[in-house]
Write an enzyme that holds these catalytic residues in place. Structure first.
Site, short mmCIF file in Angstrom:
data_model
loop_
_atom_site.label_atom_id
_atom_site.label_comp_id
_atom_site.label_asym_id
_atom_site.label_seq_id
_atom_site.Cartn_x
_atom_site.Cartn_y
_atom_site.Cartn_z
N ARG A 94 -19.06 -1.88 32.25
CA ARG A 94 -18.60 -2.94 31.33
C ARG A 94 -19.40 -4.23 31.51
NH1 ARG A 94 -12.33 -2.57 30.57
NH2 ARG A 94 -12.10 -0.37 30.06
N ASP B 52 -2.14 -12.22 23.59
CA ASP B 52 -2.91 -11.42 24.52
C ASP B 52 -3.87 -12.38 25.23
OD1 ASP B 52 -3.46 -8.11 24.63
OD2 ASP B 52 -5.06 -9.34 25.48
C1 LIG Z 1 -3.23 -1.31 27.57
S1 LIG Z 1 -3.04 -2.72 26.54
C2 LIG Z 1 -1.36 -2.54 26.02
C3 LIG Z 1 -1.20 -2.85 24.57
C4 LIG Z 1 0.21 -2.66 24.01
N1 LIG Z 1 1.15 -3.53 24.67
C5 LIG Z 1 0.66 -1.24 24.12
O1 LIG Z 1 1.51 -0.91 24.96
O2 LIG Z 1 0.16 -0.40 23.35
C6 LIG Z 1 -2.94 -4.04 27.76
C7 LIG Z 1 -3.22 -5.41 27.18
O3 LIG Z 1 -2.86 -6.39 28.15
C8 LIG Z 1 -3.77 -7.48 28.03
N2 LIG Z 1 -3.75 -8.29 29.28
C9 LIG Z 1 -4.31 -7.99 30.48
N3 LIG Z 1 -4.12 -8.99 31.35
C10 LIG Z 1 -3.40 -9.94 30.68
C11 LIG Z 1 -2.90 -11.22 31.05
N4 LIG Z 1 -3.09 -11.75 32.27
N5 LIG Z 1 -2.23 -11.94 30.11
C12 LIG Z 1 -2.03 -11.43 28.87
N6 LIG Z 1 -2.50 -10.23 28.46
C13 LIG Z 1 -3.18 -9.50 29.36
C14 LIG Z 1 -5.10 -6.79 27.76
O4 LIG Z 1 -6.03 -7.68 27.18
C15 LIG Z 1 -4.69 -5.63 26.85
O5 LIG Z 1 -4.88 -5.95 25.49
#
Ligand SMILES: C[S@@+](CC[C@H](N)C(=O)[O-])C[C@H]1O[C@@H](n2cnc3c(N)ncnc32)[C@H](O)[C@@H]1O
Length: 291
Positions: A46, A148
């Site tokens: 990445r 997000d």
């Molecule tokens: C695997 S996705 C889950 C998406 C959705 N909630 C679902 O369950 O389908 C995880 C998301 O968490 C976000 N994320 C990671 N660390 C974070 C943080 N510290 N604050 C807010 N969002 C975060 C990532 O950018 C990503 O878009």
């Protein structure tokens, strides 16, 4: 020695275990994301894209750039290390529960839902479809905050345009009702209809930060499949911050592999990965609401 082995592996860039440790520390401090040892290759692949994009030849030089507080690169670095997997109606058992909850609180007060890890938008748009389905005309009184950390996925979410494959498993009636099919250069894509888009405000929020500036009370928090990237203490710190934001009868939806036993004092399991406030905090919030 480590640098030589990086070269022997035929890699484009030097990437030592010390570099990996530095990346780990930086992303943990900034986003709460805990990277296990097994993520070394993923991180290399990445971040190699960032080295190419910036024209930097070594990871240590790249990390020095980050440590010098380069805001634009911090954003790109963070966006590179998040995992954004999501889909429409993911973990579908949550949505009938959401619909019932919406009906039970309808007409009591304005309804606000928060999707706290919205990724590319499929989750908040699914919430919006559920709202319209459950409340009909009263859906106009509902607002959804979708946030997000990753600014790139938020752009996609705001756009609301998806390749057809992303909706291929949905009921055709539902597609007809909530999406426009693209034609001409847009064929092969769908766009969410304005009634979904208009219900949602998209914003960047880092769950790790202390001040989220969110209008309260919230009736529902979706925090699904993001806590798995955090350690237990970080999860607990975030869960504690949810408590004063939720209304006394509010619900918290978690991801399929997330359980919050460490927060038993604050949240009580109500159904499969669905939480409500513990009796103590429910009462506390009720008292605050009646003031
Ligand atoms: C695997 S996705 C889950 C998406 C959705 N909630 C679902 O369950 O389908 C995880 C998301 O968490 C976000 N994320 C990671 N660390 C974070 C943080 N510290 N604050 C807010 N969002 C975060 C990532 O950018 C990503 O878009």
């Amino acid at each position: 020695m480590a640098e030589n082995s990086a070269l022997r592996d035929g890699r484009e860039f030097y990437f030592t275990s010390q570099d990996f440790d530095r990346v780990r520390k930086l992303i943990y401090a900034h986003a709460g994301i805990s990277l296990s040892d097994s993520k070394q290759e993923l991180v290399y692949s990445r971040l190699s894209r960032r080295l190419r994009a910036t024209g930097i030849r070594t990871f240590s030089e790249y990390l020095a750039l980050l440590e010098s507080d380069n805001a634009a690169e911090w954003e790109a670095f963070t966006n590179s290390l998040t995992t954004n997997l999501t889909s429409f109606f993911r973990e579908p058992h949550h949505f009938p529960v959401l619909a019932d909850h919406l009906r039970s609180i309808n007409n009591k007060h304005a309804i606000t839902l928060w999707c706290s890890a919205a990724s590319t938008g499929e989750e908040p748009y699914t919430m919006a479809m559920t709202v319209i389905d459950a409340l009909g005309r009263d859906a106009a009184k509902v607002s959804i905050l979708a946030t997000d950390l990753d600014t790139k996925v938020l752009e996609t979410a705001k756009e609301g345009v998806y390749p057809l494959e992303r909706v291929s498993k949905l009921d055709p009636e539902l597609i007809k009702r909530f999406f426009f099919r693209g034609t001409g250069p847009q064929s092969g894509f769908v766009r969410v209809r304005p009634e979904l888009r208009d219900m949602i405000t998209f914003r960047q929020i880092n769950l790790l930060h202390s001040d989220w500036q969110i209008r309260t009370p919230l009736d529902v928090i979706f925090c699904r499949n993001v806590m798995i990237y955090f350690d237990k203490q970080t999860q607990l710190d975030i869960l504690k911050k949810f408590v004063p934001l939720l209304s006394s009868d509010g619900l918290l939806f978690a991801g399929h592999s997330e359980s919050f036993h460490q927060a038993d004092e604050y949240f009580k399991l109500r159904g499969k990965t669905i939480y409500e406030l513990s009796p103590k905090y429910k009462l506390k919030r009720k008292n605050e609401e009646s003031r």
